[in-house]
Design a protein around this motif. Structure first.
Motif, PDB file in Angstrom:
ATOM      1  N   GLY A 106       0.672  -1.676  -0.140  1.00 50.54           N
ATOM      2  CA  GLY A 106       0.328   0.106   0.310  1.00 50.54           C
ATOM      3  C   GLY A 106       0.545   1.596   0.191  1.00 50.54           C
ATOM      4  O   GLY A 106       0.111   2.051  -0.327  1.00 50.54           O
ATOM      5  N   ALA A 107       1.814   1.384  -0.683  1.00 55.54           N
ATOM      6  CA  ALA A 107       2.881   2.370   0.048  1.00 55.54           C
ATOM      7  C   ALA A 107       2.488   3.653  -1.260  1.00 55.54           C
ATOM      8  O   ALA A 107       1.775   3.139  -2.354  1.00 55.54           O
ATOM      9  N   ASN A 108       2.832   4.406  -1.771  1.00 52.98           N
ATOM     10  CA  ASN A 108       2.109   5.898  -2.203  1.00 52.98           C
ATOM     11  C   ASN A 108       2.999   5.714  -3.602  1.00 52.98           C
ATOM     12  O   ASN A 108       2.791   6.168  -4.197  1.00 52.98           O
ATOM     13  N   ALA A 109       4.503   6.009  -2.985  1.00 50.82           N
ATOM     14  CA  ALA A 109       5.425   5.732  -3.554  1.00 50.82           C
ATOM     15  C   ALA A 109       6.885   4.812  -3.501  1.00 50.82           C
ATOM     16  O   ALA A 109       6.554   5.073  -1.484  1.00 50.82           O
ATOM     17  N   TYR A 110       7.751   4.717  -4.409  1.00 46.88           N
ATOM     18  CA  TYR A 110       8.630   4.350  -3.474  1.00 46.88           C
ATOM     19  C   TYR A 110      10.182   4.671  -3.861  1.00 46.88           C
ATOM     20  O   TYR A 110      10.158   5.647  -5.418  1.00 46.88           O
ATOM     21  N   LEU A 111      11.152   5.438  -2.926  1.00 44.76           N
ATOM     22  CA  LEU A 111      11.863   6.901  -3.714  1.00 44.76           C
ATOM     23  C   LEU A 111      13.723   5.800  -2.898  1.00 44.76           C
ATOM     24  O   LEU A 111      13.610   5.555  -2.279  1.00 44.76           O
ATOM     25  N   THR A 112      14.159   6.114  -3.880  1.00 46.22           N
ATOM     26  CA  THR A 112      15.453   5.716  -2.987  1.00 46.22           C
ATOM     27  C   THR A 112      16.357   7.025  -2.957  1.00 46.22           C
ATOM     28  O   THR A 112      16.370   7.567  -3.340  1.00 46.22           O
ATOM     29  N   LYS A 113      16.666   6.831  -1.557  1.00 42.60           N
ATOM     30  CA  LYS A 113      17.332   8.529  -1.002  1.00 42.60           C
ATOM     31  C   LYS A 113      18.785   8.157  -1.918  1.00 42.60           C
ATOM     32  O   LYS A 113      19.912   7.571  -2.851  1.00 42.60           O
ATOM     33  N   PRO A 114      19.041  10.012  -2.597  1.00 46.38           N
ATOM     34  CA  PRO A 114      19.821  10.470  -3.720  1.00 46.38           C
ATOM     35  C   PRO A 114      21.175  10.619  -2.332  1.00 46.38           C
ATOM     36  O   PRO A 114      20.928  11.063  -1.163  1.00 46.38           O
ATOM     37  N   SER A 115      22.108  10.453  -3.591  1.00 48.42           N
ATOM     38  CA  SER A 115      22.970  10.410  -2.628  1.00 48.42           C
ATOM     39  C   SER A 115      23.572  12.186  -2.927  1.00 48.42           C
ATOM     40  O   SER A 115      23.235  13.040  -4.587  1.00 48.42           O
ATOM     41  N   GLY A 116      23.923  12.766  -1.768  1.00 52.94           N
ATOM     42  CA  GLY A 116      24.629  14.512  -2.221  1.00 52.94           C
ATOM     43  C   GLY A 116      23.431  15.279  -1.237  1.00 52.94           C
ATOM     44  O   GLY A 116      22.028  15.019  -1.692  1.00 52.94           O
ATOM     45  N   TYR A 117      24.351  16.413  -0.940  1.00 54.50           N
ATOM     46  CA  TYR A 117      22.955  17.615  -0.727  1.00 54.50           C
ATOM     47  C   TYR A 117      22.080  18.426  -1.532  1.00 54.50           C
ATOM     48  O   TYR A 117      20.840  18.146  -1.186  1.00 54.50           O
ATOM     49  N   ASN A 118      22.947  18.640  -2.077  1.00 50.73           N
ATOM     50  CA  ASN A 118      21.927  19.200  -3.929  1.00 50.73           C
ATOM     51  C   ASN A 118      20.752  18.152  -3.940  1.00 50.73           C
ATOM     52  O   ASN A 118      19.235  19.025  -4.358  1.00 50.73           O
ATOM     53  N   ASN A 119      21.356  16.619  -4.736  1.00 49.80           N
ATOM     54  CA  ASN A 119      20.022  15.853  -4.677  1.00 49.80           C
ATOM     55  C   ASN A 119      18.992  15.309  -3.600  1.00 49.80           C
ATOM     56  O   ASN A 119      18.062  15.787  -4.100  1.00 49.80           O
ATOM     57  N   LEU A 120      19.627  15.223  -2.814  1.00 50.16           N
ATOM     58  CA  LEU A 120      18.202  15.793  -1.654  1.00 50.16           C
ATOM     59  C   LEU A 120      17.086  16.619  -1.810  1.00 50.16           C
ATOM     60  O   LEU A 120      15.837  16.459  -1.945  1.00 50.16           O
ATOM     61  N   ILE A 121      17.872  18.452  -1.422  1.00 52.19           N
ATOM     62  CA  ILE A 121      16.567  19.448  -1.525  1.00 52.19           C
ATOM     63  C   ILE A 121      15.896  18.889  -2.915  1.00 52.19           C
ATOM     64  O   ILE A 121      14.868  19.089  -3.068  1.00 52.19           O
ATOM     65  N   ASP A 122      16.732  18.775  -4.328  1.00 47.54           N
ATOM     66  CA  ASP A 122      16.343  18.800  -5.697  1.00 47.54           C
ATOM     67  C   ASP A 122      15.192  17.348  -5.272  1.00 47.54           C
ATOM     68  O   ASP A 122      14.376  17.370  -5.731  1.00 47.54           O
TER      69      ASP A 122
END
Length: 139
Positions: A106-122
């Motif tokens: 039942g998850a609404n989405a699955y995201l892989t944690k991004p590497s790097g702070y700027n990618n996390l912000i995006d």
């Protein structure tokens, strides 16, 4: 007690700290609650449900001590008041079996944690834009 905008279950304290700062950079008005343990997270979510409060978004790490993110997801979907709260699995794993299981439970989405702070912000900007701006919720 008030429910946060984002309820995040994450056992990596360093990543949780970084994410907290990134969330504030994306939108300083968002509130974030971080829980490190799955059992404590379930207890807190049950408290919210009893008080008729719900987070606007739940982020779950997949690999947690005690209860896994999938265990927590299953329990959330069993709580009538929280059943329709958006839940996103947010994990370092990109294993197709983990992704499939998340959606099956039942998850609404699955995201892989991004590497790097700027990618996390995006990534967080995209989450914010969709879940807090465009998506219609029941809150």
């Amino acid at each position: 007690m008030t429910s946060p905008d984002i309820f995040y279950v994450e056992d990596d304290q360093d990543f949780a700290f970084i994410l907290e700062h990134a969330v504030k950079e994306v939108d300083e008005t968002l509130t974030l609650s971080v829980m490190e343990d799955g059992r404590d997270a379930i207890a807190r979510l049950e408290d919210y449900a009893r008080e008729k409060m719900r987070p606007r978004l739940i982020l779950l790490d997949l690999n947690l001590p005690g209860l896994s993110g999938l265990d927590i997801l299953k329990r959330i979907k069993e709580i009538p008041f929280l059943r329709h709260t958006p839940v996103i699995l947010f994990s370092t794993s990109d294993d197709p079996a983990d992704v499939r299981a998340s959606y099956e439970f039942g998850a609404n989405a699955y995201l892989t944690k991004p590497s790097g702070y700027n990618n996390l912000i995006d990534c967080l900007k995209s989450l914010h834009d969709f879940w807090f701006t465009k998506n219609k919720s029941i809150n």
